[in-house]
Design a protein around this motif. Structure first.
Motif, PDB file in Angstrom:
ATOM      1  N   ALA A  89       0.840  -1.351  -0.033  1.00 54.82           N
ATOM      2  CA  ALA A  89       0.050  -0.017  -0.009  1.00 54.82           C
ATOM      3  C   ALA A  89       0.939   1.520   0.043  1.00 54.82           C
ATOM      4  N   SER A  90       2.142   1.259   0.770  1.00 56.96           N
ATOM      5  CA  SER A  90       2.983   2.305   0.769  1.00 56.96           C
ATOM      6  C   SER A  90       3.592   2.538  -0.580  1.00 56.96           C
ATOM      7  N   ILE A  91       3.925   1.648  -1.204  1.00 58.75           N
ATOM      8  CA  ILE A  91       4.548   1.887  -2.691  1.00 58.75           C
ATOM      9  C   ILE A  91       3.368   2.317  -3.542  1.00 58.75           C
ATOM     10  N   ASP A  92       2.505   1.527  -3.362  1.00 62.07           N
ATOM     11  CA  ASP A  92       1.108   2.126  -4.231  1.00 62.07           C
ATOM     12  C   ASP A  92       0.811   3.629  -4.145  1.00 62.07           C
ATOM     13  N   PHE A  93       0.794   4.161  -3.012  1.00 65.44           N
ATOM     14  CA  PHE A  93       0.461   5.396  -2.566  1.00 65.44           C
ATOM     15  C   PHE A  93       1.426   6.201  -3.229  1.00 65.44           C
ATOM     16  N   ILE A  94       2.790   6.248  -3.145  1.00 65.37           N
ATOM     17  CA  ILE A  94       3.488   7.000  -3.664  1.00 65.37           C
ATOM     18  C   ILE A  94       3.632   7.119  -5.234  1.00 65.37           C
ATOM     19  N   THR A  95       3.722   6.043  -5.723  1.00 66.42           N
ATOM     20  CA  THR A  95       3.642   5.913  -7.326  1.00 66.42           C
ATOM     21  C   THR A  95       2.373   6.496  -7.913  1.00 66.42           C
ATOM     22  N   LYS A  96       1.065   6.070  -7.430  1.00 68.25           N
ATOM     23  CA  LYS A  96       0.006   6.626  -8.029  1.00 68.25           C
ATOM     24  C   LYS A  96      -0.215   8.074  -7.840  1.00 68.25           C
ATOM     25  N   LEU A  97       0.306   8.618  -6.457  1.00 67.24           N
ATOM     26  CA  LEU A  97       0.155  10.024  -6.380  1.00 67.24           C
ATOM     27  C   LEU A  97       0.753  10.877  -7.236  1.00 67.24           C
ATOM     28  N   ILE A  98       1.989  10.379  -7.458  1.00 66.67           N
ATOM     29  CA  ILE A  98       2.810  11.055  -8.846  1.00 66.67           C
ATOM     30  C   ILE A  98       2.157  11.172 -10.128  1.00 66.67           C
ATOM     31  N   LEU A  99       1.714   9.803 -10.355  1.00 66.32           N
ATOM     32  CA  LEU A  99       1.054   9.757 -11.495  1.00 66.32           C
ATOM     33  C   LEU A  99      -0.326  10.386 -11.879  1.00 66.32           C
ATOM     34  N   TYR A 100      -0.996  10.476 -10.706  1.00 67.18           N
ATOM     35  CA  TYR A 100      -2.327  11.022 -10.694  1.00 67.18           C
ATOM     36  C   TYR A 100      -1.895  12.709 -10.877  1.00 67.18           C
ATOM     37  N   PHE A 101      -1.200  13.359 -10.026  1.00 64.72           N
ATOM     38  CA  PHE A 101      -0.728  14.600 -10.465  1.00 64.72           C
ATOM     39  C   PHE A 101      -0.363  14.949 -11.776  1.00 64.72           C
ATOM     40  N   PHE A 102       0.402  14.241 -12.464  1.00 65.27           N
ATOM     41  CA  PHE A 102       0.694  14.873 -13.985  1.00 65.27           C
ATOM     42  C   PHE A 102      -0.416  14.271 -14.814  1.00 65.27           C
ATOM     43  N   HIS A 103      -1.082  13.205 -14.515  1.00 61.63           N
ATOM     44  CA  HIS A 103      -2.334  12.918 -15.183  1.00 61.63           C
ATOM     45  C   HIS A 103      -3.435  14.103 -15.307  1.00 61.63           C
ATOM     46  N   GLU A 104      -3.603  14.664 -14.001  1.00 60.39           N
ATOM     47  CA  GLU A 104      -4.640  15.907 -13.835  1.00 60.39           C
ATOM     48  C   GLU A 104      -3.956  17.238 -14.589  1.00 60.39           C
ATOM     49  N   ARG A 105      -2.755  17.352 -14.373  1.00 58.82           N
ATOM     50  CA  ARG A 105      -1.937  18.642 -15.064  1.00 58.82           C
ATOM     51  C   ARG A 105      -2.276  18.485 -16.544  1.00 58.82           C
ATOM     52  N   LEU A 106      -1.931  17.201 -17.052  1.00 57.43           N
ATOM     53  CA  LEU A 106      -2.242  17.161 -18.578  1.00 57.43           C
ATOM     54  C   LEU A 106      -3.680  17.292 -19.144  1.00 57.43           C
ATOM     55  N   TRP A 107      -4.656  16.734 -18.163  1.00 56.23           N
ATOM     56  CA  TRP A 107      -5.986  17.114 -18.550  1.00 56.23           C
ATOM     57  C   TRP A 107      -6.366  18.358 -18.379  1.00 56.23           C
ATOM     58  N   ASN A 108      -5.800  18.979 -17.737  1.00 53.52           N
ATOM     59  CA  ASN A 108      -6.103  20.568 -17.510  1.00 53.52           C
ATOM     60  C   ASN A 108      -5.589  21.377 -18.404  1.00 53.52           C
ATOM     61  N   LYS A 109      -4.562  21.098 -19.391  1.00 53.58           N
ATOM     62  CA  LYS A 109      -4.166  21.606 -20.507  1.00 53.58           C
ATOM     63  C   LYS A 109      -5.219  21.282 -21.860  1.00 53.58           C
ATOM     64  N   ILE A 110      -6.005  20.155 -21.532  1.00 52.25           N
ATOM     65  CA  ILE A 110      -6.899  19.645 -22.858  1.00 52.25           C
ATOM     66  C   ILE A 110      -8.361  20.578 -22.459  1.00 52.25           C
ATOM     67  N   ASN A 111      -8.688  20.954 -23.782  1.00 56.01           N
ATOM     68  CA  ASN A 111      -9.910  22.095 -23.788  1.00 56.01           C
ATOM     69  C   ASN A 111     -10.984  21.140 -24.057  1.00 56.01           C
ATOM     70  N   TRP A 112     -11.082  19.976 -24.457  1.00 56.24           N
ATOM     71  CA  TRP A 112     -12.091  19.180 -25.002  1.00 56.24           C
ATOM     72  C   TRP A 112     -12.831  18.932 -23.387  1.00 56.24           C
ATOM     73  N   GLY A 113     -14.140  19.166 -23.826  1.00 57.34           N
ATOM     74  CA  GLY A 113     -15.310  19.085 -22.759  1.00 57.34           C
ATOM     75  C   GLY A 113     -15.301  19.994 -21.767  1.00 57.34           C
ATOM     76  N   LYS A 114     -14.486  21.256 -21.846  1.00 54.61           N
ATOM     77  CA  LYS A 114     -14.607  22.290 -20.839  1.00 54.61           C
ATOM     78  C   LYS A 114     -15.609  23.224 -21.369  1.00 54.61           C
TER      79      LYS A 114
END
Length: 87
Positions: free
Chosen positions: A62-87
């Motif tokens: 769970a600890s390894i999962d927490f760290i790796t997926k936290l980082i992946l989710y942050f960059f995933h959110e930032r990328l989607w924030n740049k996409i105008n589709w659906g806004k």
């Protein structure tokens, strides 16, 4: 001609204000990532414990999962924030 420039300039200012209003700040993405990861990590901890029967191993997973997926989710959110589709 001059009126067109005035109205086009006004529309561009309104559009950039709307874009800024709809854009999330990085801190919001971090808080969202943390809150989601807490939920996800609890799920991973429970499933890992059920499958292994060992709390130490489940906590490690769970600890390894927490760290790796936290980082992946942050960059995933930032990328989607740049996409105008659906806004």
């Amino acid at each position: 001609m001059i009126l067109d420039q005035v109205f086009i300039g006004k529309k561009n200012k309104e559009k950039s204000f709307e874009e800024a209003k709809n854009s999330e700040k990085p801190l919001r993405s971090i808080v969202k990532a943390l809150s989601w990861r807490i939920v996800g990590t609890l799920d991973t901890l429970i499933v890992s414990y059920i499958l292994t029967g060992e709390i130490i191993l489940a906590t490690s997973i769970a600890s390894i999962d927490f760290i790796t997926k936290l980082i992946l989710y942050f960059f995933h959110e930032r990328l989607w924030n740049k996409i105008n589709w659906g806004k």
